[in-house]
Design a protein around this motif. Structure first.
Motif, short mmCIF file in Angstrom:
data_model
loop_
_atom_site.label_atom_id
_atom_site.label_comp_id
_atom_site.label_asym_id
_atom_site.label_seq_id
_atom_site.Cartn_x
_atom_site.Cartn_y
_atom_site.Cartn_z
N ARG A 72 0.73 -0.99 0.20
CA ARG A 72 0.04 -0.02 -0.02
C ARG A 72 0.77 1.41 0.18
NH1 ARG A 72 -5.10 -1.79 3.80
NH2 ARG A 72 -5.65 -3.69 2.54
N ASP A 76 0.63 4.61 -2.48
CA ASP A 76 0.69 6.03 -1.96
C ASP A 76 1.80 6.72 -2.79
OD1 ASP A 76 -1.35 5.16 -0.18
OD2 ASP A 76 0.04 5.09 1.51
N PRO A 93 -5.32 7.30 -3.15
CA PRO A 93 -5.07 5.98 -2.38
C PRO A 93 -6.19 5.63 -1.39
CG PRO A 93 -3.21 7.40 -2.60
CD PRO A 93 -4.23 8.34 -2.82
N GLY A 94 -6.55 4.55 -1.51
CA GLY A 94 -7.65 4.00 -0.56
C GLY A 94 -8.03 2.47 -1.07
N LEU A 95 -8.78 1.94 -0.05
CA LEU A 95 -9.50 0.64 -0.50
C LEU A 95 -10.69 0.80 -1.30
CD1 LEU A 95 -9.40 -0.93 3.13
CD2 LEU A 95 -8.34 -1.77 1.18
N ARG A 96 -10.92 -0.13 -2.12
CA ARG A 96 -12.09 -0.20 -3.12
C ARG A 96 -12.69 -1.70 -2.96
NH1 ARG A 96 -8.79 4.27 -3.83
NH2 ARG A 96 -9.57 5.42 -5.49
N ASN A 102 -9.32 -6.53 -0.24
CA ASN A 102 -8.19 -5.98 0.16
C ASN A 102 -7.57 -5.02 -1.21
OD1 ASN A 102 -7.69 -7.58 2.74
ND2 ASN A 102 -7.33 -9.15 1.50
N TYR A 103 -8.54 -4.84 -2.05
CA TYR A 103 -8.14 -3.98 -2.99
C TYR A 103 -7.79 -2.52 -2.46
CZ TYR A 103 -8.58 -2.57 -8.21
OH TYR A 103 -7.92 -2.23 -9.47
N TYR A 104 -6.42 -2.09 -2.79
CA TYR A 104 -5.99 -0.77 -2.44
C TYR A 104 -5.44 -0.31 -3.58
CZ TYR A 104 -3.84 2.97 0.35
OH TYR A 104 -3.45 3.99 0.99
N CYS A 120 -2.49 -2.54 -5.14
CA CYS A 120 -2.12 -3.64 -4.17
C CYS A 120 -2.97 -4.56 -3.76
CB CYS A 120 -1.29 -3.09 -3.04
SG CYS A 120 -0.66 -4.25 -1.87
N LYS A 124 -3.31 -5.52 4.42
CA LYS A 124 -2.30 -4.58 4.85
C LYS A 124 -0.82 -4.88 4.69
CE LYS A 124 -5.09 -2.27 8.17
NZ LYS A 124 -5.01 -1.16 8.63
#
Length: 124
Positions: A72, A76, A93-96, A102-104, A120, A124
């Motif tokens: 992650r 970023d 950047p963030g979770l989708r 876990n789709y970041y 990613c 985490k």
């Protein structure tokens, strides 16, 4: 399934500088850079050139390409590098989680309006 992808850019030198900066956090570098029959080409990758840019007539509408990030933090850094290199934000950047838990990812429009992403899939 896909060996490599590429597209024409409107300003080769600017696009090469943009992608060199954007890919640095992902460990992707220029592996090929040449002129053939008057057209300039640059191939980026880790082990072989998987992503190409070149001179020519850019597509009339943008395309979407996603690049694998190992963490992650790389996502970023990719997003920050793209904005610093002149890209325009298309999704911080963030979770989708609608893709999977876990789709970041992060999305940026490049200098020609193509939607590029770093993603990613690792927790985490």
């Amino acid at each position: 399934m896909i060996d490599h992808a590429g597209f024409a850019v409107s300003d080769f030198a600017a696009a090469k500088a943009f992608y060199t900066a954007v890919f640095a956090p992902l460990g992707i570098v220029v592996l090929a850079d040449f002129t053939h029959e008057g057209e300039h080409h640059a191939g980026f990758g880790k082990d072989k050139p998987d992503f190409w840019i070149g001179t020519g007539k850019p597509a009339l509408s943008g395309m979407h390409l996603a690049f694998t990030a190992q963490s992650r933090a790389e996502v970023d850094a990719f997003h920050a590098a793209a904005l610093a290199a002149g890209g325009k934000d298309n999704g911080a950047p963030g979770l989708r989680a609608h893709y999977h838990p876990n789709y970041y990812g992060a999305f940026v429009f490049d200098l020609d309006g193509n939607n590029i992403e770093a993603v990613c899939h690792a927790p985490k």
